[in-house]
Design an enzyme around this catalytic site. Sequence first.
Site, PDB file in Angstrom:
ATOM      1  N   CYS A  10      65.278  48.076  26.803  1.00  0.00           N
ATOM      2  CA  CYS A  10      65.559  49.438  27.257  1.00  0.00           C
ATOM      3  C   CYS A  10      66.580  50.123  26.353  1.00  0.00           C
ATOM      4  CB  CYS A  10      66.078  49.383  28.687  1.00  0.00           C
ATOM      5  SG  CYS A  10      66.404  50.987  29.403  1.00  0.00           S
ATOM      6  N   CYS A  15      71.448  55.605  23.647  1.00  0.00           N
ATOM      7  CA  CYS A  15      70.028  55.301  23.482  1.00  0.00           C
ATOM      8  C   CYS A  15      69.614  55.428  22.019  1.00  0.00           C
ATOM      9  CB  CYS A  15      69.201  56.258  24.349  1.00  0.00           C
ATOM     10  SG  CYS A  15      67.423  55.993  24.229  1.00  0.00           S
ATOM     11  N   CYS A  52      70.824  61.197  24.189  1.00  0.00           N
ATOM     12  CA  CYS A  52      71.702  60.362  25.010  1.00  0.00           C
ATOM     13  C   CYS A  52      72.427  59.386  24.084  1.00  0.00           C
ATOM     14  CB  CYS A  52      70.900  59.611  26.061  1.00  0.00           C
ATOM     15  SG  CYS A  52      70.086  60.706  27.252  1.00  0.00           S
TER      16      CYS A  52
END
Length: 397
Positions: free
Chosen positions: A371, A143, A140
Amino acid sequence: MTASAPVTQDVMTIPRKLPEGGKINLVGLTRDGLRAVLIENGTAEKQAKMRTNQIWQWMYQWGVRDFHAMTNLSKAYRAELDEKFCVDIPETISRQVSEDGTRKYLVRIAGGHEVEVVYIPETDRGTLCVSSQVGCTLTCSFCHTGTQKLVRNLTAGEIIGQVMMARDDLDEWPQPGVSTADAPPRLISNIVLMGMGEPLYNFDNVRDAMNIAMDGEGISLSRRRITLSTSGVVPEIARTAEEIGCMLAISFHATTDDVRDKLVPINKKWNIKELLDALRAYPSLSNSERITFEYVMLKDVNDSDADARRLVKLIAGIPAKINLIPFNEWPGSPYERSSGNRIKAFSDIIYNAGYASPIRKPRGEDIMAACGQLKSATERARKSRKQIDAEAGLDGS
C-alpha cells in the site's frame, strides 16, 4: 445529502476508435453503450438486445476475445464483428511475484502509458488492487504514487481490462458454457480501487467499469466484494452509494486538520468535518456495511495515544472499522514506520472503544507492491518531458 455537480479534472480522453486499424474496442462499454454501437454499425435494432447479451457473456463470463469463437453467433455475423470491432485489454509488460505470493503487474494502455495492478492471494480469497488513473493529482506526502504527476484518467475499458488481464494470468475464466455458479472457487473474489489514482476524480469511468464487474451475466462480483478508496472527494461520496453501491474506504490518516493538510492535501479543500458529515449521510450505512477508515502509521506524526482517542471521538456514530497500515517505506520517503509496540497500543485504544482495528500485514514489500508504493516503472526511470525537451532545445530557451 443533496446531489451536487460531478467533480471533474482536465485530463486527456481516449477516442472510441482505436488508432490501430480503426476498430472499435467493445471492452468497457455499458450494456446500453454496446447495444448502441452495434446498431450504429449495422446490427438490426430488433436483434441488438439479444446480440448484446450474447457478446457480453462471451467477453465477461468466459473471457473470449476472438469473435470467431463466439459459436452461438452466425459465421457471417462473426466475420462482420471481426471486421469492425475488437476486444482489447491492457497489455501486460511485466509480472513480479513476491515471496508471499503477491503479484504485481505492469500494464500498458493506450498512448504508451503504464499503470500497476496488484493481486494479493489469501487462504480463502484473493484481492485485486486496481488503478483508476495514470499517476495521481493528490500528492499525498506519504504515498509513492503521489510523487508521480497525473497524466490522464483511465477509461472504463482500461479499468475493467485490468480485472480481465488478471483473470487471464490466474487462468480463472470458466470454460464456455459453464455458468458462474458452477465455476471453481474464485481466485479474484474482491476488487479494491486502491491502486494508482483517486477513483472519485474519474467517477464515470470507475462507475461503468464496476457495474460491468457486478453484472450477473459476466464477472458477477457482489457489490460487497468491491471497495472504493477515496481520499475525501466529498461531493462524489453520495453518488458512489447511489450509482455504484460498493463498499467505501476513506484514506483518513490524521485526526487534526493541520496534520491531514500535510499528509492528504485534499483536506484543504474538504476538511475533516465536511468529510465526516458526508460519511454520516452515506446512504445504506449500517453495521453490516461499515465504512473502512484507512490509517497509515507514521512514527511521531500521527501515532500517539492522543491521536487514537481523537480518532474514536471523530468517528462516533459512524459504523466503521479502522485499518491500521504500517507505513510502507519507499526510496526518498520523508517518513518512518511506527514501531510494532506503538501500533499495537494505538490499536488497543480503538478496539477498547468498540471498533475493529486490524493491523494490516504488509504484502509484496519486496516488489514495491504494498500500500502506497505503486509507481510505474517507466515513470520511475523515465526523464521528465521537460528534461527531454530542454536537452533537445525545445523548451523555448
